[in-house]
Design an enzyme around this catalytic site. Structure first.
Site, PDB file in Angstrom:
ATOM      1  N   THR A  43       0.820  -1.208   0.000  1.00  0.00           N
ATOM      2  CA  THR A  43       0.000   0.000   0.000  1.00  0.00           C
ATOM      3  C   THR A  43       0.855   1.259   0.000  1.00  0.00           C
ATOM      4  OG1 THR A  43      -1.534  -1.298   1.335  1.00  0.00           O
ATOM      5  CG2 THR A  43      -2.027   1.029   1.129  1.00  0.00           C
ATOM      6  N   ALA A  98      -0.975  -2.460   7.041  1.00  0.00           N
ATOM      7  CA  ALA A  98      -1.192  -3.443   8.113  1.00  0.00           C
ATOM      8  C   ALA A  98      -1.695  -4.727   7.483  1.00  0.00           C
ATOM      9  CB  ALA A  98      -2.209  -2.918   9.118  1.00  0.00           C
ATOM     10  N   GLY A 112       5.537  -8.641   6.294  1.00  0.00           N
ATOM     11  CA  GLY A 112       6.787  -8.410   5.559  1.00  0.00           C
ATOM     12  C   GLY A 112       8.017  -8.518   6.440  1.00  0.00           C
ATOM     13  N   GLU A 118       9.082  -1.092  12.258  1.00  0.00           N
ATOM     14  CA  GLU A 118       7.806  -0.387  12.076  1.00  0.00           C
ATOM     15  C   GLU A 118       7.232   0.076  13.410  1.00  0.00           C
ATOM     16  OE1 GLU A 118       6.348  -2.542   7.947  1.00  0.00           O
ATOM     17  OE2 GLU A 118       5.724  -3.386   9.848  1.00  0.00           O
TER      18      GLU A 118
HETATM   19  O1  LIG Z   1       3.520  -5.108   8.417  1.00  0.00           O
HETATM   20  C1  LIG Z   1       3.927  -5.069   7.294  1.00  0.00           C
HETATM   21  C2  LIG Z   1       5.312  -5.443   6.917  1.00  0.00           C
HETATM   22  O2  LIG Z   1       6.001  -5.935   8.010  1.00  0.00           O
HETATM   23  C3  LIG Z   1       3.010  -4.613   6.192  1.00  0.00           C
HETATM   24  O3  LIG Z   1       2.564  -3.347   6.486  1.00  0.00           O
HETATM   25  C4  LIG Z   1       1.868  -5.562   6.109  1.00  0.00           C
HETATM   26  O4  LIG Z   1       2.395  -6.849   5.883  1.00  0.00           O
HETATM   27  C5  LIG Z   1       0.879  -5.178   5.000  1.00  0.00           C
HETATM   28  O5  LIG Z   1       1.474  -5.360   3.754  1.00  0.00           O
HETATM   29  P1  LIG Z   1       0.651  -5.302   2.408  1.00  0.00           P
HETATM   30  O6  LIG Z   1       0.056  -3.904   2.306  1.00  0.00           O
HETATM   31  O7  LIG Z   1       1.681  -5.578   1.361  1.00  0.00           O
HETATM   32  O8  LIG Z   1      -0.428  -6.348   2.457  1.00  0.00           O
END
Ligand SMILES: O=C(CO)[C@H](O)[C@H](O)COP(=O)(O)O
Length: 260
Positions: A43, A98, A112, A118
Protein backbone atom coordinates in the site's frame (compact mmCIF):
# COMPACT_ATOMS: atom_id res chain seq x y z
CA UNK A 1 -1.59 2.21 -38.07
CA UNK A 2 -1.95 0.33 -34.75
CA UNK A 3 -3.90 2.15 -32.05
CA UNK A 4 -1.89 3.20 -28.98
CA UNK A 5 -2.32 0.75 -26.12
CA UNK A 6 -4.33 2.36 -23.31
CA UNK A 7 -2.68 2.27 -19.86
CA UNK A 8 -3.75 -0.95 -18.17
CA UNK A 9 -6.34 -0.22 -15.48
CA UNK A 10 -5.33 -1.25 -11.98
CA UNK A 11 -7.44 -3.90 -10.26
CA UNK A 12 -10.21 -3.03 -7.81
CA UNK A 13 -7.98 -4.24 -4.97
CA UNK A 14 -5.03 -2.09 -6.05
CA UNK A 15 -7.37 0.87 -6.58
CA UNK A 16 -8.72 0.49 -3.03
CA UNK A 17 -5.16 0.60 -1.64
CA UNK A 18 -4.46 3.72 -3.70
CA UNK A 19 -7.67 5.43 -2.49
CA UNK A 20 -6.83 4.74 1.15
CA UNK A 21 -3.24 5.95 0.74
CA UNK A 22 -4.11 9.12 -1.17
CA UNK A 23 -6.87 10.08 1.29
CA UNK A 24 -4.57 9.51 4.28
CA UNK A 25 -1.81 11.65 2.72
CA UNK A 26 -4.30 14.42 1.84
CA UNK A 27 -5.63 14.51 5.41
CA UNK A 28 -2.43 14.04 7.43
CA UNK A 29 0.57 15.34 5.51
CA UNK A 30 0.55 19.05 6.32
CA UNK A 31 2.67 21.82 4.77
CA UNK A 32 4.43 22.46 8.11
CA UNK A 33 5.52 18.82 8.46
CA UNK A 34 9.21 18.30 7.89
CA UNK A 35 9.77 14.70 8.81
CA UNK A 36 7.66 12.02 7.18
CA UNK A 37 7.88 8.33 7.03
CA UNK A 38 7.28 5.76 4.36
CA UNK A 39 7.27 2.06 5.02
CA UNK A 40 7.31 -1.28 3.33
CA UNK A 41 4.11 -2.89 2.11
CA UNK A 42 2.09 -3.03 -1.07
CA UNK A 43 0.00 0.00 0.00
CA UNK A 44 2.85 2.36 0.80
CA UNK A 45 3.96 2.90 -2.82
CA UNK A 46 0.64 4.74 -3.21
CA UNK A 47 1.51 6.90 -0.18
CA UNK A 48 4.80 7.78 -1.85
CA UNK A 49 3.00 8.34 -5.18
CA UNK A 50 0.69 10.92 -3.56
CA UNK A 51 3.56 12.62 -1.69
CA UNK A 52 5.52 12.93 -4.95
CA UNK A 53 2.42 14.54 -6.53
CA UNK A 54 2.70 17.33 -3.90
CA UNK A 55 5.71 18.54 -5.89
CA UNK A 56 9.43 19.01 -5.41
CA UNK A 57 9.02 22.38 -3.68
CA UNK A 58 6.64 21.01 -1.04
CA UNK A 59 8.96 18.09 -0.36
CA UNK A 60 12.34 19.80 -0.54
CA UNK A 61 12.81 20.19 3.22
CA UNK A 62 11.16 16.91 4.14
CA UNK A 63 12.91 13.77 5.25
CA UNK A 64 11.49 10.28 4.71
CA UNK A 65 12.42 7.38 6.96
CA UNK A 66 12.17 3.81 5.65
CA UNK A 67 11.55 0.61 7.62
CA UNK A 68 13.64 -1.67 5.48
CA UNK A 69 15.51 -2.25 2.26
CA UNK A 70 12.50 -2.10 -0.05
CA UNK A 71 11.06 1.15 1.30
CA UNK A 72 14.54 2.68 1.23
CA UNK A 73 14.77 1.88 -2.48
CA UNK A 74 11.32 3.39 -3.03
CA UNK A 75 12.24 6.66 -1.29
CA UNK A 76 15.51 6.98 -3.20
CA UNK A 77 14.02 6.09 -6.61
CA UNK A 78 11.20 8.64 -6.03
CA UNK A 79 13.76 11.42 -5.53
CA UNK A 80 12.81 12.02 -1.87
CA UNK A 81 15.33 12.70 0.90
CA UNK A 82 16.25 9.75 3.03
CA UNK A 83 16.73 9.95 6.80
CA UNK A 84 16.83 7.63 9.77
CA UNK A 85 15.19 7.48 13.16
CA UNK A 86 18.47 7.98 15.03
CA UNK A 87 18.70 11.42 13.35
CA UNK A 88 14.97 12.10 13.79
CA UNK A 89 13.68 10.34 16.93
CA UNK A 90 10.50 12.42 16.69
CA UNK A 91 8.49 12.09 13.47
CA UNK A 92 5.52 14.23 12.42
CA UNK A 93 3.48 11.46 10.90
CA UNK A 94 3.94 7.77 10.18
CA UNK A 95 1.80 6.25 7.44
CA UNK A 96 1.94 2.49 7.20
CA UNK A 97 0.07 -0.57 5.98
CA UNK A 98 -1.19 -3.44 8.11
CA UNK A 99 -2.09 -7.08 7.71
CA UNK A 100 -5.39 -6.59 9.56
CA UNK A 101 -7.03 -3.90 11.72
CA UNK A 102 -9.82 -4.45 14.27
CA UNK A 103 -12.57 -2.03 15.30
CA UNK A 104 -10.42 -0.71 18.21
CA UNK A 105 -7.57 0.04 15.73
CA UNK A 106 -5.41 -2.78 17.10
CA UNK A 107 -3.55 -4.27 14.17
CA UNK A 108 -1.40 -7.17 13.05
CA UNK A 109 1.82 -6.20 11.28
CA UNK A 110 4.86 -8.17 10.23
CA UNK A 111 3.65 -9.95 7.10
CA UNK A 112 6.79 -8.41 5.56
CA UNK A 113 8.93 -9.24 8.63
CA UNK A 114 9.58 -5.53 9.35
CA UNK A 115 7.44 -5.06 12.45
CA UNK A 116 10.29 -4.30 14.88
CA UNK A 117 11.40 -1.26 12.93
CA UNK A 118 7.81 -0.39 12.08
CA UNK A 119 6.84 -0.34 15.76
CA UNK A 120 9.82 1.86 16.65
CA UNK A 121 8.82 4.31 13.91
CA UNK A 122 5.13 4.20 14.88
CA UNK A 123 6.04 4.99 18.50
CA UNK A 124 8.33 7.82 17.41
CA UNK A 125 5.51 9.50 15.48
CA UNK A 126 3.24 12.29 16.75
CA UNK A 127 0.55 10.75 14.54
CA UNK A 128 0.40 7.12 13.39
CA UNK A 129 -1.98 6.39 10.51
CA UNK A 130 -2.85 3.01 8.99
CA UNK A 131 -3.72 2.56 5.30
CA UNK A 132 -5.20 -0.65 3.96
CA UNK A 133 -7.71 -2.20 1.59
CA UNK A 134 -11.24 -3.34 2.50
CA UNK A 135 -10.19 -6.97 3.22
CA UNK A 136 -8.27 -5.84 6.28
CA UNK A 137 -11.13 -4.01 8.02
CA UNK A 138 -12.30 -6.64 10.54
CA UNK A 139 -14.02 -6.95 13.89
CA UNK A 140 -11.41 -9.30 15.38
CA UNK A 141 -7.78 -9.81 14.40
CA UNK A 142 -7.13 -13.16 12.74
CA UNK A 143 -10.40 -13.14 10.75
CA UNK A 144 -8.93 -12.98 7.22
CA UNK A 145 -5.24 -12.90 8.05
CA UNK A 146 -4.71 -16.49 9.16
CA UNK A 147 -0.92 -17.17 9.32
CA UNK A 148 -0.95 -15.79 12.86
CA UNK A 149 0.90 -13.20 14.92
CA UNK A 150 4.38 -12.47 13.48
CA UNK A 151 7.04 -12.70 16.19
CA UNK A 152 10.66 -11.64 15.67
CA UNK A 153 12.98 -13.84 17.72
CA UNK A 154 16.74 -14.12 18.13
CA UNK A 155 17.92 -17.24 16.22
CA UNK A 156 19.50 -18.78 19.33
CA UNK A 157 16.12 -18.85 21.13
CA UNK A 158 13.70 -19.85 18.35
CA UNK A 159 13.18 -23.50 19.38
CA UNK A 160 12.57 -22.55 23.01
CA UNK A 161 10.12 -19.78 22.02
CA UNK A 162 8.28 -22.18 19.69
CA UNK A 163 7.93 -24.66 22.54
CA UNK A 164 6.60 -21.93 24.85
CA UNK A 165 4.05 -20.91 22.20
CA UNK A 166 2.94 -24.53 21.61
CA UNK A 167 2.67 -25.65 25.22
CA UNK A 168 2.23 -22.55 27.39
CA UNK A 169 0.54 -19.83 25.34
CA UNK A 170 -1.82 -22.08 23.33
CA UNK A 171 -0.62 -21.80 19.72
CA UNK A 172 0.04 -25.45 18.74
CA UNK A 173 0.50 -24.48 15.07
CA UNK A 174 3.12 -21.75 15.65
CA UNK A 175 5.91 -22.26 13.12
CA UNK A 176 9.15 -20.78 11.88
CA UNK A 177 8.62 -18.68 8.73
CA UNK A 178 10.57 -20.27 5.87
CA UNK A 179 12.10 -18.34 2.97
CA UNK A 180 10.76 -18.87 -0.57
CA UNK A 181 13.77 -18.34 -2.81
CA UNK A 182 16.40 -19.32 -0.25
CA UNK A 183 16.89 -22.51 1.73
CA UNK A 184 16.11 -22.12 5.41
CA UNK A 185 14.22 -19.53 7.46
CA UNK A 186 13.34 -15.92 6.68
CA UNK A 187 15.99 -13.65 8.22
CA UNK A 188 14.79 -10.17 9.17
CA UNK A 189 16.69 -6.95 8.40
CA UNK A 190 17.94 -7.23 11.99
CA UNK A 191 19.37 -10.72 11.48
CA UNK A 192 16.59 -12.47 13.43
CA UNK A 193 14.06 -15.25 12.68
CA UNK A 194 10.28 -14.84 12.37
CA UNK A 195 7.70 -17.14 13.97
CA UNK A 196 4.02 -17.03 12.91
CA UNK A 197 1.69 -17.97 15.75
CA UNK A 198 -2.04 -18.39 15.09
CA UNK A 199 -4.41 -18.17 18.10
CA UNK A 200 -8.13 -18.89 18.49
CA UNK A 201 -10.69 -16.10 18.19
CA UNK A 202 -11.27 -15.85 21.96
CA UNK A 203 -7.57 -15.04 22.43
CA UNK A 204 -7.56 -12.55 19.55
CA UNK A 205 -10.45 -10.65 21.14
CA UNK A 206 -7.94 -9.32 23.70
CA UNK A 207 -4.88 -8.63 21.52
CA UNK A 208 -3.02 -6.56 24.11
CA UNK A 209 -3.01 -9.47 26.58
CA UNK A 210 -1.58 -12.02 24.14
CA UNK A 211 0.89 -9.46 22.76
CA UNK A 212 2.22 -8.79 26.28
CA UNK A 213 2.43 -12.52 27.11
CA UNK A 214 4.43 -13.25 23.96
CA UNK A 215 6.72 -10.29 24.53
CA UNK A 216 7.60 -11.64 27.99
CA UNK A 217 9.12 -14.81 26.48
CA UNK A 218 12.90 -14.57 26.66
CA UNK A 219 14.33 -14.42 23.14
CA UNK A 220 11.39 -12.50 21.66
CA UNK A 221 12.52 -9.21 20.14
CA UNK A 222 9.14 -7.81 19.02
CA UNK A 223 5.55 -8.91 18.48
CA UNK A 224 3.57 -7.91 15.38
CA UNK A 225 0.51 -6.72 17.29
CA UNK A 226 0.20 -2.93 17.66
CA UNK A 227 -2.29 -1.77 20.31
CA UNK A 228 -3.40 1.77 21.26
CA UNK A 229 -1.04 3.32 18.73
CA UNK A 230 -2.98 4.39 15.62
CA UNK A 231 -4.95 7.63 15.46
CA UNK A 232 -6.93 6.49 12.43
CA UNK A 233 -7.18 3.69 9.87
CA UNK A 234 -8.05 4.38 6.20
CA UNK A 235 -9.65 1.54 4.24
CA UNK A 236 -10.18 1.82 0.48
CA UNK A 237 -13.46 0.16 -0.56
CA UNK A 238 -14.49 -1.70 -3.70
CA UNK A 239 -17.06 1.01 -4.56
CA UNK A 240 -14.39 3.76 -4.65
CA UNK A 241 -15.20 5.23 -1.22
CA UNK A 242 -12.87 5.30 1.78
CA UNK A 243 -13.86 4.28 5.31
CA UNK A 244 -11.98 6.09 8.07
CA UNK A 245 -12.02 4.63 11.58
CA UNK A 246 -10.76 7.01 14.31
CA UNK A 247 -9.37 6.06 17.71
CA UNK A 248 -12.29 7.83 19.45
CA UNK A 249 -14.74 5.45 17.78
CA UNK A 250 -15.90 7.79 14.98
CA UNK A 251 -16.34 6.26 11.53
CA UNK A 252 -16.38 8.46 8.40
CA UNK A 253 -17.16 7.46 4.85
CA UNK A 254 -15.64 9.74 2.20
CA UNK A 255 -15.55 9.86 -1.60
CA UNK A 256 -12.39 9.05 -3.55
CA UNK A 257 -9.76 11.84 -3.70
CA UNK A 258 -9.15 13.53 -7.07
CA UNK A 259 -5.80 13.36 -8.86
CA UNK A 260 -3.56 16.39 -8.04
O1 LIG B 1 3.52 -5.11 8.42
C1 LIG B 1 3.93 -5.07 7.29
C2 LIG B 1 5.31 -5.44 6.92
O2 LIG B 1 6.00 -5.94 8.01
C3 LIG B 1 3.01 -4.61 6.19
O3 LIG B 1 2.56 -3.35 6.49
C4 LIG B 1 1.87 -5.56 6.11
O4 LIG B 1 2.39 -6.85 5.88
C5 LIG B 1 0.88 -5.18 5.00
O5 LIG B 1 1.47 -5.36 3.75
P1 LIG B 1 0.65 -5.30 2.41
O6 LIG B 1 0.06 -3.90 2.31
O7 LIG B 1 1.68 -5.58 1.36
O8 LIG B 1 -0.43 -6.35 2.46
Amino acid sequence: MPLPTPPSPISVLEKSKQLAAWTAVDQHVRPEHRVRIAMLCSTVPYVVERIVQLGAEANQERVFIPTGFQSKELIVSSGLSLGDVDQFPTIDVTLDGADEVDTQLNCIKGGGACHLREKVLAEAADTFILVADYRKNVQYLGTNFTPGIPIEVVPFAYAKVLQNLHHILGSPKASLRMAVKKAGPVVSDNGNFIIDAPFDQETMKTPYTIMAQIKMLTGVVEVGVFCNMAKAAYFGNEDGSVTIRWNDGRVDQVAAPRPQ
